[in-house]
Structure formats: structure tokens, C-alpha cells
Design a protein around this motif. Structure first.
Motif, PDB file in Angstrom:
ATOM      1  N   ARG A 140       0.832  -1.199   0.000  1.00  0.00           N
ATOM      2  CA  ARG A 140       0.000   0.000   0.000  1.00  0.00           C
ATOM      3  C   ARG A 140       0.868   1.251   0.000  1.00  0.00           C
ATOM      4  O   ARG A 140       0.621   2.198  -0.770  1.00  0.00           O
ATOM      5  CB  ARG A 140      -0.922   0.000   1.225  1.00  0.00           C
ATOM      6  CG  ARG A 140      -1.751   1.277   1.342  1.00  0.00           C
ATOM      7  CD  ARG A 140      -2.652   1.280   2.559  1.00  0.00           C
ATOM      8  NE  ARG A 140      -3.430   2.509   2.590  1.00  0.00           N
ATOM      9  CZ  ARG A 140      -3.393   3.409   3.565  1.00  0.00           C
ATOM     10  NH1 ARG A 140      -2.607   3.210   4.623  1.00  0.00           N
ATOM     11  NH2 ARG A 140      -4.135   4.499   3.500  1.00  0.00           N
ATOM     12  N   TYR A 141       1.888   1.282   0.855  1.00  0.00           N
ATOM     13  CA  TYR A 141       2.732   2.470   0.939  1.00  0.00           C
ATOM     14  C   TYR A 141       3.432   2.757  -0.388  1.00  0.00           C
ATOM     15  O   TYR A 141       3.637   3.926  -0.742  1.00  0.00           O
ATOM     16  CB  TYR A 141       3.774   2.297   2.039  1.00  0.00           C
ATOM     17  CG  TYR A 141       3.206   2.306   3.439  1.00  0.00           C
ATOM     18  CD1 TYR A 141       2.113   3.097   3.776  1.00  0.00           C
ATOM     19  CD2 TYR A 141       3.766   1.522   4.442  1.00  0.00           C
ATOM     20  CE1 TYR A 141       1.597   3.106   5.061  1.00  0.00           C
ATOM     21  CE2 TYR A 141       3.259   1.526   5.733  1.00  0.00           C
ATOM     22  CZ  TYR A 141       2.169   2.316   6.035  1.00  0.00           C
ATOM     23  OH  TYR A 141       1.664   2.320   7.308  1.00  0.00           O
ATOM     24  N   ARG A 142       3.791   1.732  -1.130  1.00  0.00           N
ATOM     25  CA  ARG A 142       4.566   1.993  -2.346  1.00  0.00           C
ATOM     26  C   ARG A 142       3.723   2.089  -3.610  1.00  0.00           C
ATOM     27  O   ARG A 142       4.230   2.512  -4.653  1.00  0.00           O
ATOM     28  CB  ARG A 142       5.663   0.949  -2.522  1.00  0.00           C
ATOM     29  CG  ARG A 142       5.257  -0.406  -2.996  1.00  0.00           C
ATOM     30  CD  ARG A 142       6.419  -1.384  -2.997  1.00  0.00           C
ATOM     31  NE  ARG A 142       6.119  -2.610  -3.738  1.00  0.00           N
ATOM     32  CZ  ARG A 142       6.399  -2.803  -5.018  1.00  0.00           C
ATOM     33  NH1 ARG A 142       7.003  -1.850  -5.710  1.00  0.00           N
ATOM     34  NH2 ARG A 142       6.096  -3.932  -5.615  1.00  0.00           N
ATOM     35  N   THR A 143       2.400   1.766  -3.525  1.00  0.00           N
ATOM     36  CA  THR A 143       1.596   1.781  -4.750  1.00  0.00           C
ATOM     37  C   THR A 143       0.268   2.516  -4.641  1.00  0.00           C
ATOM     38  O   THR A 143      -0.282   2.923  -5.669  1.00  0.00           O
ATOM     39  CB  THR A 143       1.302   0.336  -5.216  1.00  0.00           C
ATOM     40  OG1 THR A 143       0.509  -0.327  -4.215  1.00  0.00           O
ATOM     41  CG2 THR A 143       2.588  -0.447  -5.444  1.00  0.00           C
ATOM     42  N   ALA A 144      -0.291   2.691  -3.452  1.00  0.00           N
ATOM     43  CA  ALA A 144      -1.647   3.257  -3.333  1.00  0.00           C
ATOM     44  C   ALA A 144      -1.680   4.701  -3.804  1.00  0.00           C
ATOM     45  O   ALA A 144      -0.743   5.467  -3.559  1.00  0.00           O
ATOM     46  CB  ALA A 144      -2.129   3.163  -1.885  1.00  0.00           C
ATOM     47  N   PRO A 145      -2.749   5.103  -4.480  1.00  0.00           N
ATOM     48  CA  PRO A 145      -2.842   6.491  -4.973  1.00  0.00           C
ATOM     49  C   PRO A 145      -2.702   7.529  -3.867  1.00  0.00           C
ATOM     50  O   PRO A 145      -2.150   8.607  -4.085  1.00  0.00           O
ATOM     51  CB  PRO A 145      -4.237   6.543  -5.611  1.00  0.00           C
ATOM     52  CG  PRO A 145      -4.559   5.123  -5.952  1.00  0.00           C
ATOM     53  CD  PRO A 145      -3.913   4.291  -4.893  1.00  0.00           C
ATOM     54  N   GLU A 146      -3.210   7.214  -2.673  1.00  0.00           N
ATOM     55  CA  GLU A 146      -3.171   8.196  -1.585  1.00  0.00           C
ATOM     56  C   GLU A 146      -1.835   8.249  -0.855  1.00  0.00           C
ATOM     57  O   GLU A 146      -1.605   9.125  -0.025  1.00  0.00           O
ATOM     58  CB  GLU A 146      -4.292   7.896  -0.573  1.00  0.00           C
ATOM     59  CG  GLU A 146      -4.093   6.646   0.267  1.00  0.00           C
ATOM     60  CD  GLU A 146      -4.667   5.393  -0.359  1.00  0.00           C
ATOM     61  OE1 GLU A 146      -4.835   4.400   0.368  1.00  0.00           O
ATOM     62  OE2 GLU A 146      -4.947   5.408  -1.582  1.00  0.00           O
TER      63      GLU A 146
END
Length: 492
Positions: A108-114
Motif C-alpha cells: 500500500r505504501y509503495r503503490t496506493a494512490p493516496e
């Protein structure tokens, strides 16, 4: 009189039953975003230390120590980091903390838009969970700063169950695995947390409740501590330290900070484009005088991102002494004997005073400095748009040298609002990141420092000292250079 009245009003509105089981903490601001993926403010990290365990913690000597990861090792020539997780980790919602949970968070940290963590995790190419206690972080190239990255928000692991339920709204209900769980938040007023008895370190957590109260005025925080309405406060103002140390009811403890104050400069446009003009500005400033006048001599004058005496501070690259005549010669050589520029300054009493001191000093060399006071967020917005000459900035500091300077002056640094580019500096940073040998890294960061200190895209002024105040009877507090409050061992 007005200050005392303000303190009384704050105390009355925020008063809580004291009790030996409730720790009341005065913090400097209200957190913006209680989601590690989107957080960017220092005060958020203060709150996260209670709520969210990290994969790796930082000791007072800036070494790394276990937290969720009990061991780690570099493999494959520095292209893989193997983490071994503790067996007794649990999230506040009861979900098991295992390797798959870590994988979900890192992805999540390396790919999520937010997520605003993407830049610091850019070298990560894959995250694997071969078994419940093992995490393999694959890298596209060796990246020694990764351990430091995992000791901050990119290493804070949230419940995958809560993430699946809330998604980008996780900040409304942050579910982590720290020693305390969130029970109530009233924006701009308070954050309430309760002890987690199932926490792996619960035997060393001695208070039942933590209440954090955002009080921006340092004087009001201190007055509430004196009045017994608070038990612990952060960031006691330097001007209050000596008097506070004479009081029997409270104690002051401190640590030299890895945080530093800088003035960053637009080198792409404006009146400070010419490096000779920037050198003249630095030669017109006396950092020691700034410290004595604005901070009562309590801070640490410095021109580098690492505090003096640490491994990556380079004594052979000192601050140049103030020399007004040399500054005037540089300005004449640049064809700008009376340059003008605007200095964006936060609406803080200390930074405003520092700006006025610099304005006065620089005027003696021929500079005409216009101070414009703004909210910190407005300064960042103006700077990111390139609509500025020079601006105050603060960096809270990291345990790895790359995280203290490359993000400012590397060509692809996410804080490089200056438009600064130096291929030799970039090459030195790259070589420093790709080695885990301390001697090699020190040589490369020295080479980088020699380059950017000569170019002056930013002028570091001083390192902070963190001053905490606590009421008598509170023990076990461990002052730390990162300014964060560790709760293990704290007791009345």
C-alpha cells in the motif's frame, strides 16, 4: 496577565481527572492525518508512537533496535532485506500481525494512490511473505537507507482487516498494533487512548490511559504543566527553560535533536540565482549570534544536516565565519551590490525573530530582505509552485544520513523545491545508498556535502534541542534525538 488568563481558560476547558493511571500530554499541534500513508507532519509521529508499532525502532544513540521485527539481515549483495517478525504481535482489532500483514502495508505504501511514501520506497521492487514470520523486501538496487525508512511511517503496520474495510478512510479509525488504542478524538481538542493489555510489551506500559491535548502556544503548555493540568509537555521554549528548571514541581529533560532549521533558496529564478549572491548571504550571517539572541544559546549552530559529533557530520566543512566585507565583494563581483529577496517565514515567534536577525545582518552587506509571514502550509504551497525567493523549512530528522539531506538536494528529492541540480552530488548520494559499509558511505556523503555546501541551495542554521517538561513524580522518560515520546517504562 493575558497569558495567565489564556492558560487558565485552556486548563479549565481541557481538565481531566488526574489519577495515577492517566497520562496527560500537551503537544504542539493537532495532528493532520492519522494515516501513515498520507501523514506529513511531525506531530503525527508523536501520536503514532503511542498507536502504531514500527518494524524497527531508533535508540537514543540513533542505532536501530527491534520492534515488530526482531532481526534483520541484508542478502543478495544488498538487494534483499530479510526481516524476522515477533510471534506475539496483534492488531487492536484482534487480527494477527504476520508477514502477510506487513506485505499488505508495504505494498500500500509503495503503490496506493493516496500514499506519499512512494518516493522513500522507490527502490522496492517486491515484498514477499514466504512464511508467517519472514518478510523479504526485494530491491531493484542496493538501498542502505531502507532500515531508517522502516523506522518511520513506512514501517508502521496497520490492520489489513481495517484497511480492507476502510481503505483510504483508515485515518478516521486507525487500527495499529501499538501499546495504546484510539478511543476518542475531538479535532483541535484532544486524542484519547487506552492501554492494550495484549500488547507484546504490556509489562512495561504502566499507565492505563493517554490523553494528548493540542496546545500550539508553548507558554500555555508550560503554564498548564505548572498548574497540574498536564503531566508531560513537548517543545518547551528555550526562553522558558532556565526558569522552569528552578521549579520543584516540574522537571526539564532534553536531547540534541536530529531536527534542523534551514532556509531553502530558489536557485532557478529570483534574486538569489547567482551562487556568489548565495555565498554572500551566508557570509553576512553569524549562526552563533542567531542562536544566542533568538534561542538563548540553547540550540546548536550548524551548517550541516547531521549534528556535530555524529558519524556523518564533517568537521572539515565548517560554517564560514561572518565576513561582511567579503560578502560585499561577492555581491560586486556578481553585479548585484544591493540584491532584494523575499523570505517566507512561519507565523512562529522564534522563526520570526530569526528572520529579523538575518534581515538586519544581511542589510549590513547590502541585501534588502522583505519578510513575509505565512502559515506553514501556505509556505510549502508557494515553494512547491516555485513562487518564492527563500523560505524557512524544518526537517525533523532521520537516523540515516540519506534521509536527512538527499530528499532536499538530490535532483529527484521530494523536498527539492529549489530547482537544484548537481550530477556529482547525485552520483555521490547514489553510491552512498548502495553501500552498507560505513566507511564507504561516509566518504560518499562527504563528497556530496562538499558539493552542495559550495552551491548553497539551502543554508542550514541550527539543530534544535528538544526540551520536554514533566511534573514531579513522572519517571522513566527516555529523551531521544528524534523528539518522539516512548511510553515503555513511563510511570508515576
Amino acid at each position: 496577565m493575558m497569558r495567565a488568563l489564556a492558560a487558565a481558560l485552556v486548563a479549565a476547558s481541557l481538565a481531566l481527572p488526574a489519577g495515577a493511571q492517566t497520562l496527560r500530554i500537551g503537544i504542539g499541534a493537532d495532528p493532520n492525518m492519522l494515516d501513515p500513508a498520507r501523514s506529513g507532519a511531525f506531530v503525527d509521529r508523536v501520536v503514532f508512537t503511542a498507536l502504531c508499532d514500527r518494524l524497527v525502532d531508533v535508540a537514543p544513540d540513533l542505532s536501530f533496535r527491534p520492534e515488530l521485527a526482531t532481526a534483520w539481515a541484508w542478502e543478495d549483495g544488498g538487494r534483499t532485506l530479510r526481516l524476522t517478525l515477533r510471534e506475539d504481535g496483534r492488531f487492536h482489532d484482534g487480527t494477527r500481525l504476520d508477514a502477510e500483514a506487513v506485505r499488505v502495508n508495504l505494498e500500500r505504501y509503495r503503490t496506493a494512490p493516496e500514499s506519499v511514501r512512494k518516493a522513500e520506497l522507490r527502490p522496492v521492487s517486491a515484498v514477499e511473505a514466504p512464511d508467517a514470520r519472514t518478510v523479504l523486501i526485494r530491491l531493484s538496487e542496493p538501498y542502505a537507507p531502507l532500515l531508517s525508512v522502516l523506522s518511520d511511517r513506512s514501517g508502521m503496520i496497520m490492520s489489513p482487516t481495517a484497511l480492507a474495510r476502510l481503505g483510504a478512510r483508515i485515518s478516521e479509525e486507525p487500527v495499529c498494533s501499538g501499546p495504546f488504542r484510539l478511543t476518542r478524538r475531538v479535532p483541535q481538542e484532544r486524542i484519547e487512548m487506552e492501554r492494550v493489555p495484549e500488547h507484546w510489551n504490556a509489562a512495561n506500559i504502566h499507565v492505563q490511559r493517554v490523553v494528548m491535548l493540542p496546545i500550539p502556544d508553548s507558554n500555555v503548555r508550560l503554564l498548564n504543566l505548572r498548574a497540574g493540568q498536564l503531566d508531560l509537555i513537548e517543545r518547551v521554549a528555550p526562553s522558558d527553560v532556565e526558569e522552569a528548571r528552578r521549579e520543584r514541581r516540574i522537571a526539564i529533560t532534553d536531547s540534541t535533536a536530529i531536527a534542523y532549521q534551514t532556509i531553502y533558496i530558489n536557485v532557478a529564478s529570483g534574486g538569489l540565482r547567482d551562487p556568489r549572491v548565495r555565498e554572500a548571504l551566508e557570509r553576512s550571517i553569524d549562526r552563533n549570534v542567531v542562536n544566542q539572541v533568538a534561542m538563548q544559546g540553547m540550540f546548536v549552530p550548524n551548517n550541516q544536516p547531521e549534528p556535530p559529533g555524529t558519524a556523518y557530520h564533517f568537521a572539515d566543512l565548517p560554517s564560514p565565519p561572518r565576513d561582511v566585507e567579503a560578502a560585499k565583494r561577492l555581491l560586486r563581483a556578481a553585479g548585484a551590490p544591493s540584491p532584494e529577496f523575499t523570505l517566507l517565514t512561519p507565523n512562529s515567534p522564534v522563526e520570526s525573530q530569526v528572520a529579523e536577525i538575518i534581515q538586519s545582518m544581511a542589510a549590513e552587506a547590502g541585501f534588502r530582505v522583505r519578510i513575509v509571514t505565512m502559515e506553514a502550509a501556505a509556505i510549502v504551497a508557494r515553494s512547491n509552485a516555485g513562487q518564492y525567493d527563500a523560505a524557512f523549512g524544518i526537517w525533523s530528522g532521520r537516523a540515516d544520513p540519506d534521509g536527512n539531506i538527499a530528499l532536499w538536494v538530490a535532483s529527484d528529492g521530494f523536498l527539492n523545491r529549489m530547482g537544484y541540480r548537481n550530477p556529482a552530488v547525485d552520483a555521490a548520494f547514489l553510491a552512498g545508498r548502495q553501500s552498507t559499509d560505513p566507511a564507504v558511505r561516509r566518504a560518499q556523503y562527504h563528497a556530496a556535502a562538499a558539493g552542495w555546501l559550495a552551491d548553497r541551495p539551502m543554508l542550514i542554521l541550527y539543530h534544535y534541542r528538544w526540551f520536554w517538561g514533566m511534573r514531579a513524580g513522572l519517571s522513566g522518560f527516555e529523551p531521544a534525538p528524534d523528539g518522539l515520546i516512548r511510553f515503555s517504562g513511563l510511570r508515576f
